[in-house]
Scaffold this motif. Structure first.
Motif, PDB file in Angstrom:
ATOM      1  N   LEU A   4       0.848  -1.180   0.000  1.00  0.00           N
ATOM      2  CA  LEU A   4       0.000   0.000   0.000  1.00  0.00           C
ATOM      3  C   LEU A   4       0.890   1.238   0.000  1.00  0.00           C
ATOM      4  CD1 LEU A   4      -2.914   0.967   0.181  1.00  0.00           C
ATOM      5  CD2 LEU A   4      -2.731   0.814   2.642  1.00  0.00           C
ATOM      6  N   ASP A  36      -0.818  -4.467   5.497  1.00  0.00           N
ATOM      7  CA  ASP A  36      -1.559  -3.679   4.510  1.00  0.00           C
ATOM      8  C   ASP A  36      -2.826  -4.391   4.052  1.00  0.00           C
ATOM      9  OD1 ASP A  36       0.880  -2.456   4.798  1.00  0.00           O
ATOM     10  OD2 ASP A  36       1.335  -2.379   2.668  1.00  0.00           O
ATOM     11  N   LEU A  40      -6.735  -3.166   4.129  1.00  0.00           N
ATOM     12  CA  LEU A  40      -7.540  -3.077   2.903  1.00  0.00           C
ATOM     13  C   LEU A  40      -8.790  -3.938   3.013  1.00  0.00           C
ATOM     14  CD1 LEU A  40      -4.755  -3.133   0.180  1.00  0.00           C
ATOM     15  CD2 LEU A  40      -6.227  -1.211   0.796  1.00  0.00           C
ATOM     16  N   ARG A  55      -7.815   1.145  -2.522  1.00  0.00           N
ATOM     17  CA  ARG A  55      -6.448   1.644  -2.749  1.00  0.00           C
ATOM     18  C   ARG A  55      -6.489   3.048  -3.350  1.00  0.00           C
ATOM     19  NH1 ARG A  55      -2.019  -1.675  -2.636  1.00  0.00           N
ATOM     20  NH2 ARG A  55      -2.451  -3.856  -2.281  1.00  0.00           N
ATOM     21  N   GLU A  59      -4.960   6.506  -1.757  1.00  0.00           N
ATOM     22  CA  GLU A  59      -3.885   7.207  -2.469  1.00  0.00           C
ATOM     23  C   GLU A  59      -4.278   8.621  -2.882  1.00  0.00           C
ATOM     24  OE1 GLU A  59      -2.689   4.429  -5.474  1.00  0.00           O
ATOM     25  OE2 GLU A  59      -1.700   3.147  -3.998  1.00  0.00           O
TER      26      GLU A  59
END
Length: 61
Positions: A4, A36, A40, A55, A59
């Motif tokens: 990630l 990670d 998630l 994701r 981000e």
């Protein structure tokens, strides 16, 4: 699987996610180094989104 990509302070990112998605709790956004996929998975289940969507959300914050 790619790690990630977290830019900046995770606490700040988690706060922004919780503001955007009121149903998230501190436990949902708990980030532990090396876990990670677990993070998630929790977010994916809670938000009803795909892993790629989660994701992307992280981000872009």
């Amino acid at each position: 699987m790619n790690k990630l990509n977290i830019k900046g302070n995770w606490n700040e990112i988690a706060g922004k996610l919780k503001q955007e998605f009121a149903g998230l709790t501190d436990d949902d956004v708990l980030f532990v180094e090396g876990k990670d996929e677990e993070l998630l998975g929790r977010l994916q289940k809670k938000l009803g989104k795909t892993q790629a969507e989660v994701r992307h959300l992280i981000e872009k914050v």
